[in-house]
Design an enzyme around this catalytic site. Structure first.
Site, mmCIF file in Angstrom:
data_model
loop_
_atom_site.group_PDB
_atom_site.id
_atom_site.type_symbol
_atom_site.label_atom_id
_atom_site.label_comp_id
_atom_site.label_asym_id
_atom_site.label_seq_id
_atom_site.Cartn_x
_atom_site.Cartn_y
_atom_site.Cartn_z
ATOM 1 N N ARG A 1 -1.020 -35.830 -73.843
ATOM 2 C CA ARG A 1 -1.977 -36.849 -73.385
ATOM 3 C C ARG A 1 -1.744 -37.015 -71.887
ATOM 4 O O ARG A 1 -0.700 -37.525 -71.470
ATOM 5 C CB ARG A 1 -1.751 -38.146 -74.151
ATOM 6 N N TYR B 1 -2.247 -45.615 -72.879
ATOM 7 C CA TYR B 1 -1.533 -44.998 -74.010
ATOM 8 C C TYR B 1 -2.387 -45.074 -75.282
ATOM 9 O O TYR B 1 -2.484 -44.119 -76.047
ATOM 10 C CB TYR B 1 -0.190 -45.721 -74.207
ATOM 11 N N THR C 1 3.901 -39.199 -92.114
ATOM 12 C CA THR C 1 2.943 -38.594 -91.176
ATOM 13 C C THR C 1 3.243 -37.109 -91.010
ATOM 14 O O THR C 1 4.368 -36.724 -90.680
ATOM 15 C CB THR C 1 2.991 -39.327 -89.820
ATOM 16 N N HIS D 1 -4.856 -38.233 -86.371
ATOM 17 C CA HIS D 1 -4.001 -39.069 -85.518
ATOM 18 C C HIS D 1 -4.830 -39.735 -84.404
ATOM 19 O O HIS D 1 -4.380 -39.891 -83.273
ATOM 20 C CB HIS D 1 -2.897 -38.201 -84.900
ATOM 21 N N TYR E 1 8.161 -40.824 -89.640
ATOM 22 C CA TYR E 1 8.105 -39.515 -88.983
ATOM 23 C C TYR E 1 9.317 -38.728 -89.432
ATOM 24 O O TYR E 1 10.413 -39.290 -89.541
ATOM 25 C CB TYR E 1 8.191 -39.676 -87.464
ATOM 26 N N ARG F 1 -5.295 -37.702 -81.163
ATOM 27 C CA ARG F 1 -4.163 -37.670 -80.220
ATOM 28 C C ARG F 1 -3.320 -36.420 -80.368
ATOM 29 O O ARG F 1 -2.377 -36.215 -79.628
ATOM 30 C CB ARG F 1 -3.280 -38.910 -80.445
ATOM 31 N N LYS G 1 -0.110 -38.763 -94.640
ATOM 32 C CA LYS G 1 -1.054 -39.072 -93.552
ATOM 33 C C LYS G 1 -1.215 -37.881 -92.620
ATOM 34 O O LYS G 1 -0.224 -37.280 -92.205
ATOM 35 C CB LYS G 1 -0.503 -40.273 -92.763
ATOM 36 N N SER H 1 4.964 -48.744 -87.874
ATOM 37 C CA SER H 1 5.314 -47.391 -87.426
ATOM 38 C C SER H 1 6.829 -47.228 -87.276
ATOM 39 O O SER H 1 7.525 -48.183 -86.932
ATOM 40 C CB SER H 1 4.647 -47.138 -86.068
HETATM 41 C C1 LIG Z 1 -1.541 -46.133 -79.525
HETATM 42 C C2 LIG Z 1 -1.437 -45.388 -80.815
HETATM 43 C C3 LIG Z 1 -0.174 -45.158 -81.367
HETATM 44 C C4 LIG Z 1 -0.075 -44.510 -82.598
HETATM 45 N N1 LIG Z 1 1.165 -44.354 -83.165
HETATM 46 C C5 LIG Z 1 1.264 -43.801 -84.402
HETATM 47 C C6 LIG Z 1 2.519 -43.742 -85.054
HETATM 48 O O1 LIG Z 1 3.537 -44.205 -84.542
HETATM 49 N N2 LIG Z 1 2.561 -43.164 -86.286
HETATM 50 C C7 LIG Z 1 1.433 -42.631 -86.889
HETATM 51 O O2 LIG Z 1 1.524 -42.106 -88.000
HETATM 52 N N3 LIG Z 1 0.234 -42.719 -86.296
HETATM 53 C C8 LIG Z 1 0.120 -43.300 -85.084
HETATM 54 N N4 LIG Z 1 -1.103 -43.410 -84.492
HETATM 55 C C9 LIG Z 1 -2.304 -42.952 -85.224
HETATM 56 C C10 LIG Z 1 -2.871 -44.088 -86.068
HETATM 57 O O3 LIG Z 1 -2.038 -44.367 -87.165
HETATM 58 C C11 LIG Z 1 -4.257 -43.732 -86.617
HETATM 59 O O4 LIG Z 1 -4.196 -42.472 -87.236
HETATM 60 C C12 LIG Z 1 -5.332 -43.726 -85.526
HETATM 61 O O5 LIG Z 1 -5.114 -44.781 -84.613
HETATM 62 C C13 LIG Z 1 -6.712 -43.866 -86.140
HETATM 63 O O6 LIG Z 1 -7.698 -43.786 -85.170
HETATM 64 P P1 LIG Z 1 -8.378 -45.064 -84.457
HETATM 65 O O7 LIG Z 1 -7.393 -45.556 -83.449
HETATM 66 O O8 LIG Z 1 -9.593 -44.490 -83.824
HETATM 67 O O9 LIG Z 1 -8.645 -46.099 -85.514
HETATM 68 C C14 LIG Z 1 -1.239 -44.056 -83.264
HETATM 69 C C15 LIG Z 1 -2.493 -44.298 -82.704
HETATM 70 C C16 LIG Z 1 -2.590 -44.967 -81.500
HETATM 71 C C17 LIG Z 1 -3.962 -45.249 -80.931
#
Ligand SMILES: Cc1cc2nc3c(=O)[nH]c(=O)nc-3n(C[C@H](O)[C@H](O)[C@H](O)COP(=O)(O)O)c2cc1C
Length: 387
Positions: free
Chosen positions: A165, A25, A156, A276, A130, A279, A252, A107
């Site tokens: 994914r 994940y 966000t 993100h 969100y 993702r 964001k 989050s």
């Molecule tokens: C497992 C996972 C869950 C995430 N969940 C959220 C989330 O709930 N809300 C959000 O705004 N961004 C979420 N993100 C994005 C992160 O806030 C961030 O933008 C991102 O992890 C940055 O990239 P990096 O993992 O390479 O540092 C998530 C990222 C990952 C890896």
């Protein structure tokens, strides 16, 4: 036994200890993973200018992010399901951030609730929101974040619809995991994780269950989240939520200079250049490549932060030198958490701090606030080869 000297060491332990479903994940991007991969590999293309015979005594990585004093400008990004990477994960990560001296962002999709994290920490944390269809639920979430004295609200913008994914679909990702045969076989080797999980009652979406209408158990929650992200989100909605929050407000998920200009009208305190973590829109440019055009467009009018692909203090330095005031790490601290709990997150922060400080010194700089493009060597076509 691994001697931990770099983020990758934490990742190796993390992979051994956390169920495959949750490792996958985190360690994935959407579709082909191009943007996820380039978020990190693009950092490597930027080189550093070595300078010598500069007095570097009394160097400092201290700075501020939206008015908050930080030991280094690296906050913990909001990461959903952190409490599945390690029992009580959000509380442990928030405590690690507090101990080290950087902000923690919780989050909306966390396992530990806003109240849980507030009760277990002393320093105000930041809350990520969100936008969902159920407006009463959102209003209530905002009130709960206020009551918990959250210092900043991060809205966000890049998840009105979920990027696909593949691994999550193939693994049947669920919280808590459904005990199918492959999951049970995997869990046999992840007993440490399992024992800690059995000892906590935080195993679902703490901000949602019991707070959103018609969500009392986990099975209805899966349906609820799929239907809830609001595809109608637009700049008027953003302004509306800005008005409901009187603390610091951060947008964001901005990757384009036109959107960065629009963000100026909202009255936000900062924007985060982010895709993100690769993702969402696969094929989007990496965050670091997107940063300069956004700095050029709005850098003198609003604080610009960045996340995506940061795995070392050198990456942090490059982002700061290109004009970012603050950075965030997502996966880099998640590896630490899954590997060693709170201590692992502290270790991730210490590693990045040391790399940042040493790199800064070898570039002949004494303060992170003095870094500029002058400290970098950037390939001639790095930013301008896309039209
Ligand atoms: C497992 C996972 C869950 C995430 N969940 C959220 C989330 O709930 N809300 C959000 O705004 N961004 C979420 N993100 C994005 C992160 O806030 C961030 O933008 C991102 O992890 C940055 O990239 P990096 O993992 O390479 O540092 C998530 C990222 C990952 C890896």
């Amino acid at each position: 036994m691994i001697i931990i000297t770099e983020i990758n060491d934490l990742k190796k332990i993390y992979k051994r200890r956390v169920p495959k479903m949750f490792y996958d994940y985190a360690e994935t991007g959407s579709w082909t993973g191009q943007t996820f991969i380039e978020n990190s590999s693009d950092f490597k293309k930027i080189r550093l200018r070595q300078r010598v015979a500069v007095d570097i005594e009394n160097k400092t990585t201290e700075s501020t992010m939206i008015g908050r004093k930080v030991r280094m400008p690296v906050a913990l990004a909001p990461v959903g399901l952190t409490g599945m990477q390690h029992a009580n994960g959000e509380i442990l990560a928030a405590k690690a951030a507090e101990t080290f001296g950087v902000p923690y962002t919780l989050s909306t999709m966390s396992v530990c609730s806003i109240e849980d994290v507030a009760q277990n920490t002393e320093t105000p944390f930041w809350f990520q929101l969100y936008v969902m269809r159920d407006e009463d639920f959102i209003k209530n979430l905002i009130s709960r974040a206020k009551a918990a004295e959250c210092e900043a609200l991060l809205l966000t913008l890049d998840l009105q619809i979920l990027g696909q994914r593949h691994k999550d679909l193939k693994n049947g990702l669920s919280t808590p995991p459904k005990l199918t045969l492959p999951v049970l076989v995997d869990l046999l080797t992840k007993w440490r994780w399992g024992i800690k999980m059995l000892k906590t009652n935080r195993r679902s979406f703490g901000n949602i269950v019991g707070h959103a209408k018609n969500v009392n158990d986990v099975s209805s929650l899966q349906d609820w989240t799929a239907k809830q992200f609001d595809p109608r989100l637009n700049w008027e909605t953003v302004k509306k939520y800005r008005k409901q929050w009187d603390g610091k407000f951060v947008l964001k998920g901005i990757l384009d200079a036109d959107d960065a200009r629009k963000a100026l009208d909202v009255g936000a305190d900062a924007i985060i250049v982010s895709n993100h973590g690769g993702r969402q829109l696969d094929g989007a440019l990496s965050s670091i490549r997107s940063l300069p055009q956004i700095i050029d467009a709005v850098g003198n009018k609003i604080e610009v932060h960045i996340d995506g692909g940061i795995r070392s203090g050198q990456d942090v330095l490059k982002a700061l030198a290109l004009g970012a005031v603050g950075t965030y790490i997502g996966r880099a601290y998640t590896y630490g958490l899954g590997a060693l709990g709170q201590q692992g997150v502290e270790s991730a922060l210490e590693i990045i701090h040391k790399e940042l400080e040493t790199t800064m010194a070898l570039c002949g700089e004494k303060s992170v606030t003095n870094l500029t493009k002058n400290n970098l060597l950037i390939p001639k076509d790095f930013f301008n080869n896309y039209v």
